[in-house]
Design a protein around this motif. Structure first.
Motif, short mmCIF file in Angstrom:
data_model
loop_
_atom_site.label_atom_id
_atom_site.label_comp_id
_atom_site.label_asym_id
_atom_site.label_seq_id
_atom_site.Cartn_x
_atom_site.Cartn_y
_atom_site.Cartn_z
N ILE A 133 -3.39 -5.97 -2.75
CA ILE A 133 -3.57 -5.30 -1.54
C ILE A 133 -5.12 -5.65 -0.96
N ASP A 134 -5.98 -5.64 -1.75
CA ASP A 134 -7.60 -5.81 -1.51
C ASP A 134 -7.64 -7.15 -0.60
N GLU A 135 -6.95 -8.31 -1.21
CA GLU A 135 -6.97 -9.65 -0.59
C GLU A 135 -6.29 -9.67 0.48
N GLY A 136 -5.19 -9.07 0.45
CA GLY A 136 -4.49 -8.93 1.80
C GLY A 136 -5.23 -8.32 3.01
N VAL A 137 -5.76 -7.15 2.96
CA VAL A 137 -6.74 -6.70 3.76
C VAL A 137 -7.92 -7.39 4.31
N LYS A 138 -8.55 -7.95 3.22
CA LYS A 138 -9.53 -8.82 3.77
C LYS A 138 -9.20 -10.19 4.32
N THR A 139 -8.14 -10.71 4.08
CA THR A 139 -7.57 -11.85 4.87
C THR A 139 -7.19 -11.39 6.50
N ALA A 140 -6.73 -9.97 6.24
CA ALA A 140 -6.32 -9.88 7.55
C ALA A 140 -7.48 -9.62 8.75
N LYS A 141 -8.41 -8.92 8.04
CA LYS A 141 -9.80 -8.87 8.76
C LYS A 141 -10.55 -9.89 9.14
N MET A 142 -10.28 -11.07 8.45
CA MET A 142 -10.76 -12.33 8.99
C MET A 142 -10.09 -12.89 10.13
N ALA A 186 -7.85 -11.38 12.18
CA ALA A 186 -7.28 -10.35 12.94
C ALA A 186 -8.19 -10.64 14.44
N LEU A 187 -7.49 -10.56 15.67
CA LEU A 187 -8.01 -11.01 16.88
C LEU A 187 -8.48 -9.30 17.51
N ARG A 188 -8.00 -8.37 17.03
CA ARG A 188 -8.13 -6.93 17.19
C ARG A 188 -7.88 -6.14 16.30
N GLY A 189 -7.92 -4.75 16.38
CA GLY A 189 -7.38 -3.68 15.38
C GLY A 189 -8.13 -3.59 14.13
N ARG A 190 -9.48 -3.98 14.30
CA ARG A 190 -10.03 -3.92 12.86
C ARG A 190 -10.21 -2.75 12.40
N TYR A 191 -10.24 -1.89 13.10
CA TYR A 191 -10.62 -0.39 12.80
C TYR A 191 -9.60 0.09 11.76
N ALA A 192 -8.21 -0.04 12.17
CA ALA A 192 -7.20 0.20 11.56
C ALA A 192 -7.21 -0.57 9.90
N LEU A 193 -7.63 -1.70 9.97
CA LEU A 193 -7.82 -2.49 8.80
C LEU A 193 -8.76 -1.87 8.10
N ASP A 194 -9.72 -1.23 8.51
CA ASP A 194 -10.92 -0.78 7.59
C ASP A 194 -10.53 0.56 7.12
N ILE A 195 -9.44 1.22 7.86
CA ILE A 195 -8.95 2.56 7.33
C ILE A 195 -7.89 2.26 6.08
N TYR A 196 -7.22 1.19 6.39
CA TYR A 196 -6.30 0.87 5.29
C TYR A 196 -7.26 0.29 4.12
N GLU A 197 -8.21 -0.41 4.39
CA GLU A 197 -8.95 -0.79 3.05
C GLU A 197 -9.55 0.44 2.42
N GLN A 198 -9.85 1.28 2.98
CA GLN A 198 -10.61 2.47 2.33
C GLN A 198 -9.53 3.28 1.59
N ILE A 199 -8.28 3.45 2.34
CA ILE A 199 -7.05 4.09 1.49
C ILE A 199 -6.78 3.47 0.38
N ASN A 200 -6.85 1.96 0.21
CA ASN A 200 -6.62 1.30 -0.79
C ASN A 200 -7.82 1.72 -2.12
N TYR A 201 -8.98 1.65 -1.91
CA TYR A 201 -9.82 2.18 -2.59
C TYR A 201 -9.64 3.51 -3.18
N LEU A 227 1.00 -1.16 -0.08
CA LEU A 227 -0.21 0.04 -0.04
C LEU A 227 0.82 1.23 -0.14
N GLU A 228 1.76 1.20 0.74
CA GLU A 228 2.82 2.33 0.86
C GLU A 228 3.54 2.51 -0.46
N GLU A 229 3.99 1.59 -1.34
CA GLU A 229 4.42 1.50 -2.74
C GLU A 229 3.28 2.26 -3.64
N ALA A 230 2.06 1.69 -3.60
CA ALA A 230 0.87 2.12 -4.36
C ALA A 230 0.74 3.46 -4.27
#
Length: 703
Positions: free
Chosen positions: A567-576, A578-593, A504-507
């Motif tokens: 990236i999209d597949e990676g974020v979705k896998t991480a959200k599945m 994750a034991l915590r921190g899902r809000y940060a993953l939601d933010i990363y997902e929106q930045i990717n879009y 995501l940083e590279e993108a």
């Protein structure tokens, strides 16, 4: 005899196998428990250790009390009962000689945390909380061990910059818990107009934090060993004040600088300081800003003094230092203006090595008497602070008897949307090592709001400051990233579920300039708005020409479209998982879009430009129109996620300053600045689409 030797050999081999197996097991145990920050010493013992659920109560000894606990420890009673106790003990023997140090011992039948002070007990409990969390998450016993731990740097601060946005109050409370968890012990809070000043109420924004609410936040932080001190900009960066008070300006056409010879300047600034100190009563510092002064000494009042701009600036510094000292605070001051005056700025900040012949402090030496000695000079460098020139200036400060604190960056204004370069973790590590080696006053990880990234994207940098400020030698950056993934999301290092963040940083580097042929998404980098030029659109009468002109961008867009999917597949896998921190993953997902929108639009225009037939061209044009509609859908989704913690627009009637630094986040009162290229590009495309769609309709009507 042979039988005896054979039996002996078998027993010896079994012994070696058992020993090797045990060593491997202990190594796996140690690697399974990823504590942030890395303790100074962990010694694994023999024995079985214990499961986190086996702890049944908390016992205090030698005058200890129970500090603020995390969620797991907070569920234990203080009344003795059957089972295994956690013993908290104040001790002056066999513990680190540090008020924040602690000794944590895990036995099969008890856990003991010993420390000289309650701060040490607090940090020992934070470490135990992480051990218990890993024991729970990975269903492993906490190994029998001894942790001896203390910080390499005593003052470990992060920067809250709210000049362009505010987060919701509950988010700041959660942020303090999070900072304490990683042994960050201070916040420098840059206020500007986001404090409801009572002495000068006209300065405060309509949604500013009241002094009473800020006092409550500071009390909450103090209970968690986090000290909050204010930063109120002075002399320069004064637009939040001077947009209301023209009479205090050095230059009538600019709201950037105060006039340093106008007595009312100090009356006004000191009123703001008093309010800030009352709002933040527990901090030891007052950060007074003082950086990036562009033009003083130009009005008639200043000219009449016959003083140079540098003398005027240092005179201002002397006055505000005296004020801070008289109010029981230590003043902190950004040090760039003295270095620029001395002609050393480029050598201190440049990436090239500086030899002895180039290094000349004669000009600074000649004005050393103007430097207040009761001030902390904040030496900031947001890249590699270990370069020779930077180390030379630290030595100069030391030789002159001046106190120095370091400022690195978890996020800088040059990277809107998302901090880059591993959230600056490498630079934070290098500067933290330099601070520890030189025994500076402390270190601050800044997070500038120029491009106002969501704070969730900055957190990895904050946590890196916790890691390397406590123990600069503990981990490599790559090891830290894996530990961060475990602590914040519950991922084992081998899972690599956060690898999408590197992609995501590279993108975002392509996203930064995909829709322009000139300019910069973040205008604070020095590129004027007038030099920004959007790409042209395809000419329907010259099919294929647009694609030839922008071939490099189109080729890159095809590559980035594949990266988006990864990236999209990676974020979705991480959200599945994750034991915590899902809000940060939601933010990363929106930045990717968001970053992918430029790619989508470019490829839609490419298909329109290269269509083989009129029917294909119409289909492609509809796709271009669909992308314009999608932009609004994408924006709505992003802002719904962002607004869970932050306010997305300024209050009614808010007056933007003249934006002397051209900050991206100060361009609009609503969130339009977040789509600096996208909004005008969509308007441009929609205009083209309207013309091209309506023309066939008109031709049909004529016939």
């Amino acid at each position: 005899m042979r039988i005896f030797l054979f039996i002996f050999t078998l027993l010896f081999a079994e012994h070696l196998f058992s020993k090797n197996t045990m060593e491997i097991f202990r190594k796996e145990q140690k690697e399974a428990f990823q504590i942030i920050p890395t303790p100074q010493d962990i010694e694994l013992k023999g024995g079985k250790g214990l499961d986190y659920r086996e702890l049944t109560y908390i016992k205090t000894e030698n005058g200890a009390s129970v500090p603020v606990m995390g969620a797991l420890l907070n569920g234990l009673p203080y009344a003795a009962k059957e089972g295994i106790p956690l013993i908290l003990r104040i001790s002056q023997e066999n513990v680190p000689n540090s008020e924040e140090g602690y000794l944590l011992e895990v036995f099969a039948n008890k856990i003991v945390i010993s420390a000289k002070t309650m701060k040490g007990l607090f940090y020992g409990c934070q470490t135990l909380e992480q051990l218990m969390e890993d024991s729970r998450d990975f269903r492993m016993p906490i190994p029998a061990m001894t942790i001896t731990d203390y910080p390499a740097i005593s003052y470990r601060a992060v920067h809250f910059d709210v000049k362009h946005h505010l987060d919701r109050m509950e988010y700041y409370y959660r942020a303090i818990d999070r900072l304490a968890r990683y042994k960050i012990n201070a916040i420098i809070w840059e206020l500007e107009d986001k404090l409801r000043y009572t002495r000068r109420p006209e300065v405060a924004a309509g949604n500013a934090i009241s002094k009473q609410e800020m006092q409550a936040i500071c009390r909450y932080a103090q209970e968690r060993n986090v000290e909050i001190s204010p930063l109120v900009q002075g002399l320069g960066h004064a637009g939040f004040i001077l947009k209301h008070h023209w009479e205090l300006r050095e230059n009538p056409s600019s709201d950037w600088e105060f006039c340093p010879t106008n007595p009312k300047t100090y009356e006004f600034q000191f009123d703001l300081y008093r309010d800030a100190l009352e709002a933040m009563p527990h901090g030891r510092f007052l950060h007074i800003g003082g950086d990036e002064i562009m033009a003083i000494g130009i009005d008639e009042r200043c000219k009449a003094t016959d003083k140079s701009a540098f003398e005027l600036q240092m005179g201002w510094l002397r006055k505000v230092c005296d004020f801070a000292k008289s109010n029981g605070r230590i003043p902190i001051f950004w040090d760039d203006m003295p270095l620029k005056y001395g002609g050393l700025w480029d050598m201190v900040h440049g990436d090239n090595d500086t030899d002895d012949l180039q290094w000349d402090t004669q000009k600074l030496d000649s004005v050393i008497d103007l430097f207040p000695k009761d001030c902390v000079y904040m030496r900031w460098n947001y890249r590699d602070a270990t370069r020779p020139g930077h180390q030379r200036i630290l030595k100069w400060y030391h030789d002159k008897g001046l106190r120095v604190m370091a400022a690195t960056a978890a996020s800088s204004g040059n990277s809107p949307v998302l901090p880059r370069e591993d959230t600056k973790a490498g630079y934070i590590k290098g500067f933290s090592r330099l601070v520890a080696q030189n025994q500076l006053e402390g270190i601050l990880a800044t997070s500038w709001d120029d491009g106002s990234p969501h704070l969730e994207t900055v957190w990895r940098g904050y946590i890196a400051q916790g890691e390397f400020g406590w123990n600069p030698e503990g981990r490599t950056v790559e090891e830290f990233k894996k530990a961060h993934a475990q602590r914040e999301f519950g991922f084992r290092p081998a899972d690599q579920h956060m690898q999408f963040l590197d992609e995501l940083e590279e993108a975002l580097y392509f996203y930064d300039g995909a829709l322009v042929v000139a300019g910069c998404r973040n205008p604070a980098s020095g590129v004027p708005h007038t030099l920004i030029s959007l790409i042209e659109l395809p000419d329907r009468d010259k099919p294929g020409e647009w694609s030839r002109i922008y071939k490099e961008k189109i080729d890159k867009a095809f590559q980035e479209s594949k990266r988006f999917v990864t990236i999209d597949e990676g974020v979705k896998t991480a959200k599945m998982y994750a034991l915590r921190g899902r809000y940060a993953l939601d933010i990363y997902e929106q930045i990717n879009y968001l970053q992918n929108y430029s790619t989508r639009l470019l490829l839609a225009l490419y298909r329109y430009d290269t269509a083989d037939s009129e029917a294909d061209r119409k289909t492609a044009l509809r796709r271009v129109c669909d992308e314009c509609v999608y932009f609004r859908v994408m924006r709505k989704s992003l802002e719904e996620v962002y607004s869970k913690t932050r306010f997305m627009q300024n209050p009614n009637g808010y007056i933007l300053d003249m934006n002397g630094h051209n900050h991206l986040a100060a361009k609009t009162n609503n969130s339009d600045w977040m789509y600096y290229y996208e909004i005008p590009m969509v308007a441009k495309v929609e205009k083209l689409s309207l013309i091209h769609i309506s023309e066939p309709t008109r031709q049909a009507e004529i016939s």
